[in-house]
Design a protein around this motif. Sequence first.
Motif, PDB file in Angstrom:
ATOM      1  N   SER A 246       0.852  -1.187   0.000  1.00  0.00           N
ATOM      2  CA  SER A 246       0.000   0.000   0.000  1.00  0.00           C
ATOM      3  C   SER A 246       0.888   1.236   0.000  1.00  0.00           C
ATOM      4  N   PRO A 247       0.450   2.338  -0.611  1.00  0.00           N
ATOM      5  CA  PRO A 247       1.232   3.574  -0.596  1.00  0.00           C
ATOM      6  C   PRO A 247       1.547   4.040   0.820  1.00  0.00           C
ATOM      7  N   ALA A 248       0.622   3.819   1.754  1.00  0.00           N
ATOM      8  CA  ALA A 248       0.834   4.252   3.134  1.00  0.00           C
ATOM      9  C   ALA A 248       1.986   3.476   3.775  1.00  0.00           C
ATOM     10  N   LEU A 249       2.054   2.157   3.517  1.00  0.00           N
ATOM     11  CA  LEU A 249       3.143   1.362   4.078  1.00  0.00           C
ATOM     12  C   LEU A 249       4.474   1.759   3.449  1.00  0.00           C
ATOM     13  N   ASP A 250       4.482   1.984   2.131  1.00  0.00           N
ATOM     14  CA  ASP A 250       5.703   2.446   1.461  1.00  0.00           C
ATOM     15  C   ASP A 250       6.176   3.772   2.067  1.00  0.00           C
ATOM     16  N   GLU A 251       5.229   4.668   2.334  1.00  0.00           N
ATOM     17  CA  GLU A 251       5.601   5.959   2.909  1.00  0.00           C
ATOM     18  C   GLU A 251       6.156   5.798   4.322  1.00  0.00           C
ATOM     19  N   LEU A 252       5.550   4.898   5.082  1.00  0.00           N
ATOM     20  CA  LEU A 252       6.037   4.650   6.452  1.00  0.00           C
ATOM     21  C   LEU A 252       7.480   4.165   6.424  1.00  0.00           C
ATOM     22  N   ILE A 253       7.788   3.280   5.506  1.00  0.00           N
ATOM     23  CA  ILE A 253       9.157   2.765   5.399  1.00  0.00           C
ATOM     24  C   ILE A 253      10.117   3.883   5.001  1.00  0.00           C
ATOM     25  N   ILE A 254       9.677   4.772   4.124  1.00  0.00           N
ATOM     26  CA  ILE A 254      10.516   5.923   3.740  1.00  0.00           C
ATOM     27  C   ILE A 254      10.817   6.778   4.967  1.00  0.00           C
ATOM     28  N   ILE A 255       9.808   7.002   5.798  1.00  0.00           N
ATOM     29  CA  ILE A 255      10.004   7.782   7.028  1.00  0.00           C
ATOM     30  C   ILE A 255      11.012   7.095   7.942  1.00  0.00           C
ATOM     31  N   ILE A 256      10.897   5.774   8.028  1.00  0.00           N
ATOM     32  CA  ILE A 256      11.861   5.011   8.834  1.00  0.00           C
ATOM     33  C   ILE A 256      13.268   5.152   8.257  1.00  0.00           C
ATOM     34  N   ARG A 257      13.387   5.082   6.932  1.00  0.00           N
ATOM     35  CA  ARG A 257      14.705   5.236   6.292  1.00  0.00           C
ATOM     36  C   ARG A 257      15.290   6.619   6.568  1.00  0.00           C
ATOM     37  N   GLU A 258      14.427   7.640   6.554  1.00  0.00           N
ATOM     38  CA  GLU A 258      14.907   8.995   6.835  1.00  0.00           C
ATOM     39  C   GLU A 258      15.403   9.118   8.277  1.00  0.00           C
ATOM     40  N   GLU A 259      14.702   8.429   9.186  1.00  0.00           N
ATOM     41  CA  GLU A 259      15.160   8.397  10.579  1.00  0.00           C
ATOM     42  C   GLU A 259      16.527   7.722  10.675  1.00  0.00           C
TER      43      GLU A 259
END
Length: 292
Positions: A246-259
């Motif tokens: 889902s786009p939301a899960l992909d975005e969550l992972i991106i946020i984690i990567r940025e962290e």
Amino acid sequence: MELDFVKLRDIKPALSGYIRESQIMLKLSPFPDEKVVHDIRVLMKKSRSVMKLVESQVDAEGYTRDYYTFREVGRIMASWRETSVHRKTLKELKKNHAKLFSMADDEKLEALMKKPDLTEGDQAGIMNDLENINELLNKAGYRLRFQSMDNFDPKVLIRMLDNTYNNVVEKYLVCRNNPKPANLHLFRKRAKDFLYQLWFFRPLNPTIVKALEKKLDTLTQSLGKYNDLAQLVNTIGYKYSVSGNSPALDELIIIIREEQDRYLSKVWSVAYKVFCPGQKLVNVLGFRILMI
């Protein structure tokens, strides 16, 4: 800075203290909380670092027995900490990205954030593990009482610290050229060895060594946060796919990567100053000649 004489910190009382403090914390409640689990695991890491420091001056059988005792205690408690860390990390992310979590609507995320109810079987298993841990620590403490640690050669200890430092330099080079989670995790573990061993050498140059310890603590904590996030992604079971998430899960992972990127940004400049190839330990510690 030239030193004519310096006495290093005594090793046996420190190691005995790590064991005793762990046992005291285990008695605070029937089931250890997250802080107790974390603190005991740190004490076990310190104990293993001590064993590495004295390895060349103790008998091989005693070293192996005690080192693996401390490792086994940490291993038993590892799964207890991992679950609580995932839960805490996800709750912090949800606090800042509540809408994203609601859009993701992922059952696995919800399960990880929920504090598990302990069944009778779970409680019995934990009680059994706690008894095993206490027995291991009792035996280690008893053996230590009869082990002589008064005649360690300080020059050999310095050499062992130097070996630890060079090992960290090697791991730094590996992960700087290939910063994948496994390499960063190894770098963190060896840097922690160096940090914990360094405490015994603080009398060499208190101001410089304390400042170095502070830098190393910040570096290892940042690497620890990075690793927690890496393990969370693995536990979620996320795999990038053009159309599989889902786009939301992909975005969550991106946020984690940025962290993760943010934590790594706190690591590299410090690591370069402390572990730059070609540097010598004596230069890092701020002295040139040591006579003990």
